[in-house]
Design a protein around this motif. Structure first.
Motif, PDB file in Angstrom:
ATOM      1  N   HIS A  45       0.451  -5.690  21.135  1.00 15.81           N
ATOM      2  CA  HIS A  45       1.055  -5.887  22.453  1.00 15.81           C
ATOM      3  C   HIS A  45       2.283  -4.999  22.621  1.00 15.81           C
ATOM      4  CE1 HIS A  45       0.916  -9.203  25.720  1.00 15.81           C
ATOM      5  NE2 HIS A  45       1.262  -8.052  26.244  1.00 15.81           N
ATOM      6  N   ALA A  46       3.061  -4.875  21.559  1.00 15.59           N
ATOM      7  CA  ALA A  46       4.225  -3.986  21.624  1.00 15.59           C
ATOM      8  C   ALA A  46       3.791  -2.534  21.834  1.00 15.59           C
ATOM      9  CB  ALA A  46       5.054  -4.111  20.347  1.00 15.59           C
ATOM     10  N   PHE A  47       2.697  -2.133  21.180  1.00 14.74           N
ATOM     11  CA  PHE A  47       2.159  -0.778  21.374  1.00 14.74           C
ATOM     12  C   PHE A  47       1.757  -0.575  22.831  1.00 14.74           C
ATOM     13  CE2 PHE A  47      -1.597   1.939  21.741  1.00 14.74           C
ATOM     14  CZ  PHE A  47      -1.144   3.122  21.172  1.00 14.74           C
ATOM     15  N   GLY A  48       1.038  -1.530  23.398  1.00 12.30           N
ATOM     16  CA  GLY A  48       0.613  -1.415  24.786  1.00 12.30           C
ATOM     17  C   GLY A  48       1.769  -1.389  25.759  1.00 12.30           C
ATOM     18  N   ALA A  49       2.836  -2.123  25.446  1.00 14.56           N
ATOM     19  CA  ALA A  49       3.991  -2.179  26.344  1.00 14.56           C
ATOM     20  C   ALA A  49       4.689  -0.840  26.466  1.00 14.56           C
ATOM     21  CB  ALA A  49       4.979  -3.234  25.846  1.00 14.56           C
ATOM     22  N   ARG A  50       4.501   0.039  25.468  1.00 14.49           N
ATOM     23  CA  ARG A  50       5.142   1.351  25.510  1.00 14.49           C
ATOM     24  C   ARG A  50       4.292   2.397  26.225  1.00 14.49           C
ATOM     25  NH1 ARG A  50       6.757  -0.258  20.059  1.00 14.49           N
ATOM     26  NH2 ARG A  50       4.943   0.841  19.201  1.00 14.49           N
ATOM     27  N   ARG A  51       3.086   2.014  26.664  1.00 10.93           N
ATOM     28  CA  ARG A  51       2.223   2.936  27.380  1.00 10.93           C
ATOM     29  C   ARG A  51       2.577   2.954  28.865  1.00 10.93           C
ATOM     30  NH1 ARG A  51       1.730   3.156  22.774  1.00 10.93           N
ATOM     31  NH2 ARG A  51       2.945   4.973  23.255  1.00 10.93           N
ATOM     32  N   SER A  52       1.903   3.795  29.635  1.00 15.53           N
ATOM     33  CA  SER A  52       2.194   3.964  31.056  1.00 15.53           C
ATOM     34  C   SER A  52       1.782   2.731  31.853  1.00 15.53           C
ATOM     35  CB  SER A  52       1.446   5.179  31.601  1.00 15.53           C
ATOM     36  OG  SER A  52       0.046   4.918  31.626  1.00 15.53           O
TER      37      SER A  52
END
Length: 324
Positions: A45-52
Motif C-alpha cells: 500500500h505504501a508503494f502504491g501511495a507513491r505512484r501517480s
C-alpha cells in the motif's frame, strides 16, 4: 446476523466479549506476512501511495473489488454494524453499503501512506477548534480520544507536526509484529520526536508513563471506541444496543484530573479532511468510582454515535459488534 446474512434484530442484540479488534486466526498464521494484516500489504500500500493519481484511480476499484469478494467475514461484519447505525436494508442496499465502506477505507489508507511517504498537500479543516486551543494551551495535560472513524491518525499527527505539541499516541498492536515495527519506524521518521508512539502491549509501566506525561502537561491520544484483550470495559448504549467501551482512557483522565477531548476525523474528499472536536468531558471524582466512569463513558458513546451517523461508511470496525 446469522450465517445466511440476515440482519441483526434491533431488540435482544447482545454485545460480544471484548475485544472488538480482528483476531489472529488459522488463516493469518498460515499466510504470515501475506495475510491481509501482514507486513506485505502494508508495504504494498505504501508503494502504491507513491505512484501517480492516475495509477491510484485505476487500481483502487480493482483492489476494492478483490477484497470485496474475498473478505466475506468482514462483509458480514460491515452489514451487521451498519444495520444498527442506518437500519435494516435489502440485499442490493447491503452490498452498496459494503462497497462504499471498503472503497472509503481504501482511500483513507492510501492517503495515510501519502502523508507518511510523500510531500502531497493536505487540507485539514477543524470544527470546534476553540476547545482544542483552550485545552492544549493550559498548563494541565489532555486526553485526546478518537475512534475508528475516517482517518483517525490525523487527529494526533497534525498537532504534533504543525503545532509542536508533544503527543503520546497509544496504538493497538498489529497482528503481524513485522508490520508493527515497520509502522513505528515510519511514524517516528516522518512525524519527529514530538510524536511518540506507544503500542498497547502487556506493559505494566505504560499506564505510569502516560500518567507522568499528563502530569507534565503533555497530550495523550488514544482510540477510545474498542477495548483490547485483557482490558477493562464498561457497557453503554450505542444505537440503542449494548456496547463495550474501554475503561482505560476514562481511568487515566480521572486519576490525573485532566479533561477528555473527543475528536473525530471525517474524510471530505481527495486529501481533504475535517477534524471535529466535541465538548470536553470532565470525569467526576466522587466516592462512587464506577458511577463517575459510567457517566463519562455514556457521554463518549454519544459523541461516537454522532460521528458515525455523520459518515457511516467511514466507520472502520471490521468485526461484528452485536449478535442476536
Amino acid at each position: 446476523m446469522s450465517r445466511r446474512g440476515a440482519e441483526p434484530r434491533p431488540n435482544g442484540a447482545v454485545a460480544p466479549a471484548a475485544p472488538h479488534a480482528p483476531e489472529r486466526g488459522r488463516l493469518a498464521r498460515l499466510l504470515g506476512p501475506f495475510h491481509v494484516t501482514g507486513v506485505f500489504w502494508f508495504r504494498a500500500h505504501a508503494f502504491g501511495a507513491r505512484r501517480s493519481d492516475r495509477f491510484k484511480r485505476l487500481v483502487m476499484p480493482v483492489m476494492t473489488g478483490l477484497f470485496f469478494l474475498l473478505l466475506w467475514r468482514i462483509r458480514r461484519a460491515v452489514t451487521a454494524n451498519l444495520a444498527a447505525a442506518l437500519g435494516t436494508a435489502g440485499w442490493v442496499e447491503r452490498q452498496r453499503r459494503i462497497w462504499r465502506t471498503f472503497y472509503s477505507f481504501a482511500w483513507s489508507q492510501t492517503e495515510r501512506y501519502e502523508r507518511l511517504f510523500t510531500d502531497a498537500a493536505f487540507v485539514v479543516e477543524a470544527r470546534g477548534r476553540a476547545e482544542w486551543d483552550r485545552l492544549s494551551r493550559a498548563a494541565a495535560g489532555l486526553v485526546l480520544v478518537t475512534g475508528h472513524v475516517g482517518n483517525w491518525e490525523m487527529a494526533s499527527s497534525v498537532p504534533a507536526t504543525e503545532e509542536g505539541t508533544t503527543m503520546h499516541v497509544v496504538r493497538e498492536e498489529e497482528l503481524d509484529p513485522r508490520a508493527q515495527a515497520w509502522v513505528a519506524e515510519r511514524l517516528q521518521a516522518r512525524l519527529g520526536g514530538g510524536y511518540r508512539t506507544h503500542f498497547a502491549e502487556d506493559d505494566p509501566f505504560l499506564g505510569l508513563a502516560l500518567r507522568e506525561a499528563l502530569e507534565r502537561g503533555e497530550v495523550v491520544a488514544l482510540q477510545g471506541d474498542r477495548p483490547r484483550k485483557g482490558g477493562g470495559a464498561l457497557e453503554v448504549p450505542l444505537f440503542g444496543r449494548p456496547y463495550a467501551l474501554p475503561i482505560g482512557p476514562l481511568v487515566l483522565a480521572r486519576q490525573t484530573g485532566v479533561p477528555i477531548l473527543p475528536a473525530f476525523v471525517h474524510r471530505l474528499g481527495r486529501r481533504r479532511y475535517e477534524v471535529v472536536f466535541h465538548p470536553p468531558i470532565e470525569v467526576a471524582r466522587t466516592a462512587d468510582r464506577r458511577a463517575d466512569l459510567l457517566g463519562a463513558a455514556r457521554r463518549l458513546a454519544g459523541d461516537l454515535e454522532e460521528a458515525i451517523r455523520r459518515t457511516p461508511h467511514q466507520w472502520f470496525v471490521f468485526r461484528e459488534l452485536w449478535r442476536s
